[in-house]
Scaffold this motif. Structure first.
Motif, PDB file in Angstrom:
ATOM      1  N   TYR A  52       0.839  -1.201   0.000  1.00  0.00           N
ATOM      2  CA  TYR A  52       0.000   0.000   0.000  1.00  0.00           C
ATOM      3  C   TYR A  52       0.874   1.251   0.000  1.00  0.00           C
ATOM      4  CZ  TYR A  52      -3.061   3.637   1.781  1.00  0.00           C
ATOM      5  OH  TYR A  52      -3.744   4.802   1.951  1.00  0.00           O
ATOM      6  N   ARG A  53       1.878   1.299   0.879  1.00  0.00           N
ATOM      7  CA  ARG A  53       2.761   2.468   0.930  1.00  0.00           C
ATOM      8  C   ARG A  53       3.535   2.627  -0.366  1.00  0.00           C
ATOM      9  NH1 ARG A  53       3.205   0.728   6.241  1.00  0.00           N
ATOM     10  NH2 ARG A  53       5.065  -0.498   5.829  1.00  0.00           N
ATOM     11  N   TRP A  97       2.660   1.604  -3.440  1.00  0.00           N
ATOM     12  CA  TRP A  97       1.789   2.044  -4.522  1.00  0.00           C
ATOM     13  C   TRP A  97       1.286   3.458  -4.298  1.00  0.00           C
ATOM     14  CZ3 TRP A  97       2.013  -0.044  -9.007  1.00  0.00           C
ATOM     15  CH2 TRP A  97       2.368  -1.389  -9.135  1.00  0.00           C
ATOM     16  N   LYS A  98       1.098   3.858  -3.044  1.00  0.00           N
ATOM     17  CA  LYS A  98       0.623   5.216  -2.749  1.00  0.00           C
ATOM     18  C   LYS A  98       1.621   6.247  -3.264  1.00  0.00           C
ATOM     19  CE  LYS A  98      -1.728   7.744   0.845  1.00  0.00           C
ATOM     20  NZ  LYS A  98      -3.052   7.788   0.299  1.00  0.00           N
ATOM     21  N   THR A  99       2.907   5.969  -3.136  1.00  0.00           N
ATOM     22  CA  THR A  99       3.920   6.899  -3.649  1.00  0.00           C
ATOM     23  C   THR A  99       3.950   6.913  -5.171  1.00  0.00           C
ATOM     24  OG1 THR A  99       5.675   5.230  -3.562  1.00  0.00           O
ATOM     25  CG2 THR A  99       5.368   6.617  -1.604  1.00  0.00           C
ATOM     26  N   ALA A 107       1.173   6.821  -7.020  1.00  0.00           N
ATOM     27  CA  ALA A 107      -0.131   7.278  -7.503  1.00  0.00           C
ATOM     28  C   ALA A 107      -0.013   8.271  -8.665  1.00  0.00           C
ATOM     29  CB  ALA A 107      -0.959   7.858  -6.365  1.00  0.00           C
ATOM     30  N   ALA A 137      -2.646  11.412  -4.772  1.00  0.00           N
ATOM     31  CA  ALA A 137      -1.780  10.624  -3.888  1.00  0.00           C
ATOM     32  C   ALA A 137      -2.354  10.544  -2.477  1.00  0.00           C
ATOM     33  CB  ALA A 137      -0.374  11.221  -3.859  1.00  0.00           C
ATOM     34  N   GLN A 138      -2.904  11.650  -1.996  1.00  0.00           N
ATOM     35  CA  GLN A 138      -3.462  11.674  -0.643  1.00  0.00           C
ATOM     36  C   GLN A 138      -4.708  10.804  -0.525  1.00  0.00           C
ATOM     37  OE1 GLN A 138      -4.079  15.855  -0.079  1.00  0.00           O
ATOM     38  NE2 GLN A 138      -1.996  16.221   0.617  1.00  0.00           N
ATOM     39  N   ASN A 139      -5.471  10.692  -1.606  1.00  0.00           N
ATOM     40  CA  ASN A 139      -6.747   9.976  -1.554  1.00  0.00           C
ATOM     41  C   ASN A 139      -6.689   8.567  -2.123  1.00  0.00           C
ATOM     42  OD1 ASN A 139      -8.773  11.971  -0.459  1.00  0.00           O
ATOM     43  ND2 ASN A 139      -7.733  13.172  -2.029  1.00  0.00           N
ATOM     44  N   PHE A 140      -5.532   8.168  -2.641  1.00  0.00           N
ATOM     45  CA  PHE A 140      -5.387   6.828  -3.198  1.00  0.00           C
ATOM     46  C   PHE A 140      -5.363   5.813  -2.065  1.00  0.00           C
ATOM     47  CE2 PHE A 140      -2.412   3.552  -5.135  1.00  0.00           C
ATOM     48  CZ  PHE A 140      -3.415   2.936  -5.860  1.00  0.00           C
ATOM     49  N   THR A 141      -6.307   4.900  -2.076  1.00  0.00           N
ATOM     50  CA  THR A 141      -6.409   3.894  -1.014  1.00  0.00           C
ATOM     51  C   THR A 141      -5.880   2.534  -1.430  1.00  0.00           C
ATOM     52  OG1 THR A 141      -8.619   3.250  -1.725  1.00  0.00           O
ATOM     53  CG2 THR A 141      -8.466   5.029  -0.094  1.00  0.00           C
ATOM     54  N   GLY A 142      -5.406   2.425  -2.654  1.00  0.00           N
ATOM     55  CA  GLY A 142      -4.950   1.142  -3.165  1.00  0.00           C
ATOM     56  C   GLY A 142      -5.933   0.529  -4.130  1.00  0.00           C
TER      57      GLY A 142
END
Length: 78
Positions: free
Chosen positions: A10-11, A13-15, A17, A50-55
């Motif tokens: 998750y971390r 992929w969040k980076t 986004a 990026a802030q709202n991407f939950t995976g």
């Protein structure tokens, strides 16, 4: 499978986004028969994604589609 379930993944992929979002934009351009580079994301849009991407890739695609559709609506104001 559209959802990333493990915390390290998750971390990671969040980076990514913003890059994932640009890939989605290129797909949208291709779907709409537009040349690559027609749409772009500014820094604020990238940060919000990026802030709202939950995976969830489906949710990310929907957020990108909303941004693209808003850009199209604003073309007539230029």
């Amino acid at each position: 499978m559209s959802r990333i379930t493990s915390a390290p993944a998750y971390r990671m992929w969040k980076t990514r986004a913003p890059a994932l979002s640009m890939n989605i934009i290129r797909q949208i351009e291709q779907d709409r028969n537009l040349r690559p580079g027609w749409f772009t994301l500014d820094g604020v849009e990238q940060r919000v994604l990026a802030q709202n991407f939950t995976g969830d890739m489906r949710a990310l695609r929907r957020m990108v589609e909303i941004i693209v559709d808003q850009q199209v609506r604003n073309w007539s104001k230029c």
